[in-house]
Design a protein around this motif. Structure first.
Motif, PDB file in Angstrom:
ATOM      1  N   MET A   1     -17.840 -14.396  29.931  1.00  0.00           N
ATOM      2  CA  MET A   1     -16.522 -14.161  30.437  1.00  0.00           C
ATOM      3  C   MET A   1     -15.600 -15.236  29.923  1.00  0.00           C
ATOM      4  N   VAL A   2     -14.347 -14.854  29.784  1.00  0.00           N
ATOM      5  CA  VAL A   2     -13.346 -15.788  29.305  1.00  0.00           C
ATOM      6  C   VAL A   2     -12.110 -15.664  30.200  1.00  0.00           C
ATOM      7  N   ALA A   3     -11.477 -16.801  30.452  1.00  0.00           N
ATOM      8  CA  ALA A   3     -10.316 -16.837  31.327  1.00  0.00           C
ATOM      9  C   ALA A   3      -9.104 -16.203  30.652  1.00  0.00           C
ATOM     10  N   THR A   4      -8.354 -15.460  31.435  1.00  0.00           N
ATOM     11  CA  THR A   4      -7.127 -14.828  30.948  1.00  0.00           C
ATOM     12  C   THR A   4      -6.186 -15.865  30.346  1.00  0.00           C
ATOM     13  N   VAL A   5      -6.085 -17.020  30.979  1.00  0.00           N
ATOM     14  CA  VAL A   5      -5.196 -18.086  30.501  1.00  0.00           C
ATOM     15  C   VAL A   5      -5.601 -18.552  29.104  1.00  0.00           C
ATOM     16  N   MET A   6      -6.898 -18.707  28.859  1.00  0.00           N
ATOM     17  CA  MET A   6      -7.373 -19.141  27.545  1.00  0.00           C
ATOM     18  C   MET A   6      -7.029 -18.111  26.475  1.00  0.00           C
ATOM     19  N   VAL A   7      -7.232 -16.835  26.793  1.00  0.00           N
ATOM     20  CA  VAL A   7      -6.931 -15.765  25.851  1.00  0.00           C
ATOM     21  C   VAL A   7      -5.451 -15.784  25.478  1.00  0.00           C
ATOM     22  N   GLU A   8      -4.601 -15.957  26.480  1.00  0.00           N
ATOM     23  CA  GLU A   8      -3.152 -15.993  26.233  1.00  0.00           C
ATOM     24  C   GLU A   8      -2.747 -17.207  25.409  1.00  0.00           C
ATOM     25  N   LYS A   9      -3.246 -18.390  25.761  1.00  0.00           N
ATOM     26  CA  LYS A   9      -2.860 -19.617  25.056  1.00  0.00           C
ATOM     27  C   LYS A   9      -3.345 -19.651  23.608  1.00  0.00           C
ATOM     28  N   LEU A  10      -4.538 -19.088  23.348  1.00  0.00           N
ATOM     29  CA  LEU A  10      -5.072 -19.080  21.986  1.00  0.00           C
ATOM     30  C   LEU A  10      -4.636 -17.853  21.189  1.00  0.00           C
ATOM     31  N   GLY A  11      -3.985 -16.909  21.853  1.00  0.00           N
ATOM     32  CA  GLY A  11      -3.523 -15.706  21.165  1.00  0.00           C
ATOM     33  C   GLY A  11      -4.667 -14.835  20.665  1.00  0.00           C
ATOM     34  N   LEU A  12      -5.747 -14.757  21.440  1.00  0.00           N
ATOM     35  CA  LEU A  12      -6.892 -13.951  21.038  1.00  0.00           C
ATOM     36  C   LEU A  12      -6.578 -12.465  21.186  1.00  0.00           C
ATOM     37  N   LYS A  13      -7.138 -11.669  20.298  1.00  0.00           N
ATOM     38  CA  LYS A  13      -6.926 -10.227  20.326  1.00  0.00           C
ATOM     39  C   LYS A  13      -7.766  -9.614  21.447  1.00  0.00           C
ATOM     40  N   VAL A  14      -7.131  -8.829  22.291  1.00  0.00           N
ATOM     41  CA  VAL A  14      -7.782  -8.194  23.438  1.00  0.00           C
ATOM     42  C   VAL A  14      -7.842  -6.697  23.201  1.00  0.00           C
ATOM     43  N   GLU A  15      -8.953  -6.098  23.630  1.00  0.00           N
ATOM     44  CA  GLU A  15      -9.058  -4.641  23.545  1.00  0.00           C
ATOM     45  C   GLU A  15      -9.556  -4.107  24.881  1.00  0.00           C
ATOM     46  N   ASP A  16      -9.339  -2.820  25.106  1.00  0.00           N
ATOM     47  CA  ASP A  16      -9.826  -2.197  26.335  1.00  0.00           C
ATOM     48  C   ASP A  16     -11.348  -2.259  26.381  1.00  0.00           C
ATOM     49  N   HIS A  17     -11.877  -2.519  27.556  1.00  0.00           N
ATOM     50  CA  HIS A  17     -13.328  -2.571  27.724  1.00  0.00           C
ATOM     51  C   HIS A  17     -13.879  -1.150  27.627  1.00  0.00           C
ATOM     52  N   PRO A  18     -14.955  -0.931  26.868  1.00  0.00           N
ATOM     53  CA  PRO A  18     -15.492   0.419  26.711  1.00  0.00           C
ATOM     54  C   PRO A  18     -16.089   0.998  28.004  1.00  0.00           C
ATOM     55  N   ASP A  19     -16.473   0.119  28.944  1.00  0.00           N
ATOM     56  CA  ASP A  19     -17.059   0.568  30.208  1.00  0.00           C
ATOM     57  C   ASP A  19     -16.543  -0.319  31.344  1.00  0.00           C
ATOM     58  N   PRO A  20     -15.298  -0.117  31.797  1.00  0.00           N
ATOM     59  CA  PRO A  20     -14.713  -0.981  32.841  1.00  0.00           C
ATOM     60  C   PRO A  20     -15.563  -0.988  34.112  1.00  0.00           C
ATOM     61  N   TYR A  21     -15.560  -2.125  34.814  1.00  0.00           N
ATOM     62  CA  TYR A  21     -16.331  -2.266  36.044  1.00  0.00           C
ATOM     63  C   TYR A  21     -15.694  -3.317  36.934  1.00  0.00           C
ATOM     64  N   GLN A  22     -16.255  -3.517  38.124  1.00  0.00           N
ATOM     65  CA  GLN A  22     -15.731  -4.490  39.076  1.00  0.00           C
ATOM     66  C   GLN A  22     -16.762  -5.577  39.345  1.00  0.00           C
ATOM     67  N   LEU A  23     -16.260  -6.782  39.570  1.00  0.00           N
ATOM     68  CA  LEU A  23     -17.105  -7.920  39.944  1.00  0.00           C
ATOM     69  C   LEU A  23     -16.752  -8.338  41.363  1.00  0.00           C
ATOM     70  N   THR A  24     -17.754  -8.690  42.135  1.00  0.00           N
ATOM     71  CA  THR A  24     -17.482  -9.204  43.475  1.00  0.00           C
ATOM     72  C   THR A  24     -17.969 -10.636  43.651  1.00  0.00           C
ATOM     73  N   TRP A  25     -18.763 -11.155  42.718  1.00  0.00           N
ATOM     74  CA  TRP A  25     -19.324 -12.503  42.873  1.00  0.00           C
ATOM     75  C   TRP A  25     -18.478 -13.592  42.231  1.00  0.00           C
ATOM     76  N   LEU A  26     -17.467 -13.216  41.447  1.00  0.00           N
ATOM     77  CA  LEU A  26     -16.686 -14.227  40.731  1.00  0.00           C
ATOM     78  C   LEU A  26     -15.707 -14.955  41.646  1.00  0.00           C
ATOM     79  N   LYS A  27     -15.018 -14.227  42.478  1.00  0.00           N
ATOM     80  CA  LYS A  27     -14.093 -14.819  43.431  1.00  0.00           C
ATOM     81  C   LYS A  27     -14.528 -14.393  44.824  1.00  0.00           C
ATOM     82  N   LYS A  28     -14.809 -15.336  45.669  1.00  0.00           N
ATOM     83  CA  LYS A  28     -15.319 -15.038  47.005  1.00  0.00           C
ATOM     84  C   LYS A  28     -14.318 -14.189  47.794  1.00  0.00           C
TER      85      LYS A  28
END
Length: 70
Positions: A1-28
């Protein structure tokens, strides 16, 4: 996983996830929806470098997470 802030600051190319899903353990107590991914190049020291597909999620604990925290 990579932080949204890092992606924005480095200008990394983002694409839609081929199989979107939900996480419940990352943020309590919160559900994080994984909808995007990006290819991240990284190195550890001078001898190892690689690239890995990372899910883009809002994180404030770190910039990149390689594996699930136990």
């Amino acid at each position: 996983m990579v932080a949204t802030v890092m992606v924005e600051k480095l200008g990394l190319k983002v694409e839609d996830h081929p199989d979107p899903y939900q996480l419940t353990w990352l943020k309590k107590g919160n559900v994080v929806k994984v909808k995007h991914r990006c290819l991240v190049q990284f190195s550890i020291g001078t001898r190892y470098s690689d690239e890995v597909w990372c899910e883009v999620v809002p994180m404030d604990a770190c910039h990149i997470l390689l594996g699930r925290p136990w």
